[in-house]
Design a protein around this motif. Structure first.
Motif, PDB file in Angstrom:
ATOM      1  N   ALA A  65       5.530   4.383 -20.551  1.00  0.00           N
ATOM      2  CA  ALA A  65       4.231   3.795 -20.271  1.00  0.00           C
ATOM      3  C   ALA A  65       3.971   3.784 -18.770  1.00  0.00           C
ATOM      4  CB  ALA A  65       4.162   2.379 -20.843  1.00  0.00           C
ATOM      5  N   LEU A  66       2.707   3.625 -18.422  1.00  0.00           N
ATOM      6  CA  LEU A  66       2.303   3.734 -17.025  1.00  0.00           C
ATOM      7  C   LEU A  66       2.954   2.686 -16.134  1.00  0.00           C
ATOM      8  CD1 LEU A  66      -1.480   4.542 -17.546  1.00  0.00           C
ATOM      9  CD2 LEU A  66       0.255   6.059 -16.589  1.00  0.00           C
ATOM     10  N   ASP A  67       3.156   1.483 -16.664  1.00  0.00           N
ATOM     11  CA  ASP A  67       3.746   0.463 -15.796  1.00  0.00           C
ATOM     12  C   ASP A  67       5.179   0.803 -15.426  1.00  0.00           C
ATOM     13  OD1 ASP A  67       4.673   0.055 -18.347  1.00  0.00           O
ATOM     14  OD2 ASP A  67       4.503  -2.131 -18.309  1.00  0.00           O
ATOM     15  N   SER A  68       5.939   1.425 -16.343  1.00  0.00           N
ATOM     16  CA  SER A  68       7.306   1.804 -16.021  1.00  0.00           C
ATOM     17  C   SER A  68       7.361   2.991 -15.069  1.00  0.00           C
ATOM     18  CB  SER A  68       8.083   2.119 -17.306  1.00  0.00           C
ATOM     19  OG  SER A  68       8.261   0.946 -18.064  1.00  0.00           O
ATOM     20  N   ILE A  69       6.429   3.939 -15.230  1.00  0.00           N
ATOM     21  CA  ILE A  69       6.340   5.022 -14.253  1.00  0.00           C
ATOM     22  C   ILE A  69       6.073   4.435 -12.874  1.00  0.00           C
ATOM     23  CG2 ILE A  69       4.971   7.022 -13.530  1.00  0.00           C
ATOM     24  CD1 ILE A  69       4.538   7.664 -16.476  1.00  0.00           C
ATOM     25  N   ALA A  70       5.187   3.435 -12.821  1.00  0.00           N
ATOM     26  CA  ALA A  70       4.876   2.792 -11.544  1.00  0.00           C
ATOM     27  C   ALA A  70       6.103   2.104 -10.958  1.00  0.00           C
ATOM     28  CB  ALA A  70       3.742   1.787 -11.735  1.00  0.00           C
ATOM     29  N   ASP A  71       6.879   1.414 -11.799  1.00  0.00           N
ATOM     30  CA  ASP A  71       8.086   0.724 -11.312  1.00  0.00           C
ATOM     31  C   ASP A  71       9.066   1.702 -10.676  1.00  0.00           C
ATOM     32  OD1 ASP A  71       7.225  -1.776 -12.117  1.00  0.00           O
ATOM     33  OD2 ASP A  71       8.267  -1.700 -14.047  1.00  0.00           O
ATOM     34  N   ILE A  72       9.332   2.812 -11.373  1.00  0.00           N
ATOM     35  CA  ILE A  72      10.356   3.749 -10.896  1.00  0.00           C
ATOM     36  C   ILE A  72       9.882   4.497  -9.664  1.00  0.00           C
ATOM     37  CG2 ILE A  72      11.635   5.838 -11.477  1.00  0.00           C
ATOM     38  CD1 ILE A  72      11.781   4.799 -14.371  1.00  0.00           C
ATOM     39  N   ALA A  80       3.344  16.202  -8.118  1.00  0.00           N
ATOM     40  CA  ALA A  80       2.759  15.107  -7.339  1.00  0.00           C
ATOM     41  C   ALA A  80       3.012  15.299  -5.845  1.00  0.00           C
ATOM     42  CB  ALA A  80       3.343  13.774  -7.797  1.00  0.00           C
ATOM     43  N   ALA A  81       2.099  14.805  -5.036  1.00  0.00           N
ATOM     44  CA  ALA A  81       2.223  14.896  -3.575  1.00  0.00           C
ATOM     45  C   ALA A  81       3.093  13.751  -3.067  1.00  0.00           C
ATOM     46  CB  ALA A  81       0.838  14.850  -2.933  1.00  0.00           C
ATOM     47  N   LEU A  82       4.395  13.869  -3.333  1.00  0.00           N
ATOM     48  CA  LEU A  82       5.372  12.859  -2.928  1.00  0.00           C
ATOM     49  C   LEU A  82       6.293  13.442  -1.865  1.00  0.00           C
ATOM     50  CD1 LEU A  82       6.485  11.549  -6.448  1.00  0.00           C
ATOM     51  CD2 LEU A  82       5.151  10.251  -4.760  1.00  0.00           C
ATOM     52  N   PRO A  83       6.846  12.599  -0.973  1.00  0.00           N
ATOM     53  CA  PRO A  83       7.928  13.078  -0.114  1.00  0.00           C
ATOM     54  C   PRO A  83       9.068  13.610  -0.975  1.00  0.00           C
ATOM     55  CG  PRO A  83       7.143  10.934   0.622  1.00  0.00           C
ATOM     56  CD  PRO A  83       6.484  11.199  -0.696  1.00  0.00           C
ATOM     57  N   GLU A  84       9.734  14.656  -0.520  1.00  0.00           N
ATOM     58  CA  GLU A  84      10.739  15.310  -1.348  1.00  0.00           C
ATOM     59  C   GLU A  84      11.858  14.356  -1.744  1.00  0.00           C
ATOM     60  OE1 GLU A  84      11.623  18.093  -3.806  1.00  0.00           O
ATOM     61  OE2 GLU A  84       9.915  18.244  -2.442  1.00  0.00           O
ATOM     62  N   ALA A  85      12.259  13.461  -0.836  1.00  0.00           N
ATOM     63  CA  ALA A  85      13.326  12.508  -1.166  1.00  0.00           C
ATOM     64  C   ALA A  85      12.899  11.568  -2.287  1.00  0.00           C
ATOM     65  CB  ALA A  85      13.716  11.704   0.077  1.00  0.00           C
ATOM     66  N   VAL A  86      11.628  11.144  -2.268  1.00  0.00           N
ATOM     67  CA  VAL A  86      11.119  10.265  -3.324  1.00  0.00           C
ATOM     68  C   VAL A  86      11.067  11.018  -4.644  1.00  0.00           C
ATOM     69  CG1 VAL A  86       9.161   8.863  -4.075  1.00  0.00           C
ATOM     70  CG2 VAL A  86       9.799   8.918  -1.660  1.00  0.00           C
ATOM     71  N   GLN A  96       0.813  -1.211   0.000  1.00  0.00           N
ATOM     72  CA  GLN A  96       0.000   0.000   0.000  1.00  0.00           C
ATOM     73  C   GLN A  96       0.851   1.267   0.000  1.00  0.00           C
ATOM     74  OE1 GLN A  96      -0.188  -2.474   2.235  1.00  0.00           O
ATOM     75  NE2 GLN A  96      -0.432  -1.707   4.349  1.00  0.00           N
ATOM     76  N   VAL A  97       2.073   1.184   0.528  1.00  0.00           N
ATOM     77  CA  VAL A  97       2.988   2.325   0.481  1.00  0.00           C
ATOM     78  C   VAL A  97       3.376   2.617  -0.966  1.00  0.00           C
ATOM     79  CG1 VAL A  97       5.312   3.111   1.101  1.00  0.00           C
ATOM     80  CG2 VAL A  97       3.870   1.981   2.809  1.00  0.00           C
ATOM     81  N   VAL A  98       3.679   1.560  -1.699  1.00  0.00           N
ATOM     82  CA  VAL A  98       4.030   1.704  -3.115  1.00  0.00           C
ATOM     83  C   VAL A  98       2.837   2.219  -3.908  1.00  0.00           C
ATOM     84  CG1 VAL A  98       4.758   0.443  -5.173  1.00  0.00           C
ATOM     85  CG2 VAL A  98       5.782  -0.103  -2.953  1.00  0.00           C
ATOM     86  N   GLN A  99       1.653   1.646  -3.634  1.00  0.00           N
ATOM     87  CA  GLN A  99       0.456   2.055  -4.376  1.00  0.00           C
ATOM     88  C   GLN A  99       0.136   3.532  -4.141  1.00  0.00           C
ATOM     89  OE1 GLN A  99      -1.653  -0.167  -6.476  1.00  0.00           O
ATOM     90  NE2 GLN A  99      -1.972   1.941  -7.126  1.00  0.00           N
ATOM     91  N   ALA A 100       0.312   3.995  -2.913  1.00  0.00           N
ATOM     92  CA  ALA A 100       0.020   5.393  -2.611  1.00  0.00           C
ATOM     93  C   ALA A 100       0.933   6.335  -3.384  1.00  0.00           C
ATOM     94  CB  ALA A 100       0.160   5.637  -1.102  1.00  0.00           C
ATOM     95  N   ALA A 101       2.205   5.965  -3.519  1.00  0.00           N
ATOM     96  CA  ALA A 101       3.147   6.804  -4.272  1.00  0.00           C
ATOM     97  C   ALA A 101       2.786   6.840  -5.748  1.00  0.00           C
ATOM     98  CB  ALA A 101       4.564   6.287  -4.075  1.00  0.00           C
ATOM     99  N   ILE A 102       2.402   5.696  -6.296  1.00  0.00           N
ATOM    100  CA  ILE A 102       2.016   5.643  -7.708  1.00  0.00           C
ATOM    101  C   ILE A 102       0.764   6.482  -7.940  1.00  0.00           C
ATOM    102  CG2 ILE A 102       1.209   4.115  -9.544  1.00  0.00           C
ATOM    103  CD1 ILE A 102       2.914   1.895  -8.187  1.00  0.00           C
ATOM    104  N   ASP A 103      -0.213   6.371  -7.034  1.00  0.00           N
ATOM    105  CA  ASP A 103      -1.457   7.136  -7.182  1.00  0.00           C
ATOM    106  C   ASP A 103      -1.217   8.630  -7.070  1.00  0.00           C
ATOM    107  OD1 ASP A 103      -2.955   4.863  -7.567  1.00  0.00           O
ATOM    108  OD2 ASP A 103      -3.559   4.679  -5.465  1.00  0.00           O
TER     109      ASP A 103
END
Length: 410
Positions: free
Chosen positions: A123-130, A84-90, A29-36
């Motif tokens: 593509a979206l899957d690669s954005i999600a991976d990174i 995006a609403a990401l932590p600055e380090a991410v 869910q941590v990963v999913q939240a960052a992707i979303d």
């Protein structure tokens, strides 16, 4: 410091990295939240346990939830990440990875970097991976990543521009300066995986010294009969024995010794060369007299360098001396922790360099440059100023076997 080491001996791809980090303890869910936060509602990750050549591993599959995923330019992806609403380090790490990939693609295709068309990588899957792997790294609290030699593969692959040889051009461009090998047939290293590793991980010839805390294993899609198609991440804590690495983090660190034999340099130049090496990032620099072929007297110049400073120190050796080549030797370095304490003596202040084993003083030595400068300023002999600084250090409790006094470092 919390280090991690990547075993990429079987190759690397974005989903393999993400799987390894999830397997190391990152909640999905941590990963999913960052992707979303970057592409909301567009990708859902699915995690499963699989076996690759007899080895259990975590497989992460990004499932695209839109019918027609857009191909994006680097400027489009950068705008998504910036807002995006990401932590600055991410955010910072993700921008580094995509920026590295964009620069490689721009050089290959001869286009401005902002106009790089990412095709599959965008593509979206690669954005999600990174994004997901950078968020996972942040969640684990990992402060330094190193990686072993990269296996790139061999043969050919069908891509957007037709059939191209493996390693593909982008992978080769980003792997410059790294230890690489074929490692097997097919495309073992993808541009996404190589961008992530080369942007965020220092090269490490072998597993660095650490106290191992957890291991994560991420699976690729294929299951080869002769080797596990996995990336492994080893997460630990640096050895805390009072020793520090070259970066002052407390680790027993991997370093590089740069060397060159020189027989045609005016010896009056050497002091300036050594000082330039130190000011460029070398932890130490020294000369060894040698006798070369045909009886020629010469010197070997050495520089002990942390891996992140190798290129800039190499440039100094190649420009400030007459050598036309260097040797690189990977070595381990363990050093006592250190601190600085000032003492007041007649005419001014001298810093005392203190070496520690945990909180016990092993050595306490006046900084000689401070002593020499104060001697010049006061007109006193250097030996008198040095003796007074030693006496002042002892009176302040800066002596072998004592605990380090609890006071701030200037």
């Amino acid at each position: 410091m919390k280090p991690a080491w990547l075993d990429v001996s079987a190759g690397v791809a974005g989903d393999m990295l993400l799987g390894a980090l999830v397997d190391a303890g990152v909640p999905p869910q941590v990963v999913q939240a960052a992707i979303d936060a970057v592409v909301p509602g567009s990708v859902r990750i699915e995690c499963s346990e699989v076996v690759r050549c007899g080895m259990r591993a975590c497989k992460v599959d990004p499932v695209v939830r839109v019918d027609d995923p857009p191909h994006r330019h680097w400027s489009d992806i950068r705008a998504l990440l910036t807002t995006a609403a990401l932590p600055e380090a991410v955010r910072t790490d993700t921008l580094r990875v995509f920026g590295r990939l964009a620069e490689a693609e721009a050089g290959i295709h001869g286009v401005p970097v902002d106009r790089v068309h990412f095709h599959e990588v965008g593509a979206l899957d690669s954005i999600a991976d990174i994004v997901g792997a950078c968020a996972a790294l942040h969640y684990l609290g990992i402060e330094r990543v190193t990686a072993g030699p990269l296996s790139l593969g061999s043969g050919s692959v069908v891509a957007a521009h037709g059939t191209i040889p493996v390693p593909v051009p982008a992978v080769l461009a980003m792997s410059s300066g790294r230890r690489v090998r074929a490692g097997g047939d097919g495309e073992l290293a993808t541009p996404t995986g190589v961008a992530w590793v080369t942007a965020l991980a220092d090269e490490s010839a072998a597993l660095p010294s650490m106290r191992l805390e957890r291991v994560g294993i991420g699976a690729g899609t294929k299951d080869f009969p002769d080797r596990p198609n996995v990336v492994r991440v080893l997460v630990g804590a640096s050895e805390a024995t009072g020793a520090i690495g070259s970066d002052g983090t407390g680790a027993a660190a991997e370093n590089v010794v740069l060397e060159a034999n020189v027989d045609d340099l005016d010896p009056r130049v050497w002091p300036a060369v050594l000082q330039r090496l130190l000011s460029s990032g070398a932890d130490d620099a020294w000369l060894t007299p040698i006798l070369m072929k045909k009886g020629r007297p010469a010197h070997t110049v050495h520089a002990l360098v942390a891996v992140q400073h190798v290129e800039q120190v190499s440039a100094v050796l190649l420009t400030e001396t007459s050598t036309i080549g260097l040797r690189r030797l990977v070595v381990g370095k363990t050093a006592l922790a250190r601190a600085w304490r000032p003492v007041e003596i007649t005419g001014g202040r001298v810093r005392i360099k203190v070496a520690l084993d945990l909180d016990r003083i092993i050595q306490a030595t006046p900084e000689f440059d401070d002593v020499a400068e104060l001697a010049r300023a006061t007109g006193r002999p250097v030996r008198v100023v040095l003796d007074e600084a030693v006496a002042a250090a002892v009176s302040k409790g800066l002596a072998t076997g004592q605990r380090l006094p609890d006071e701030s470092v200037p």
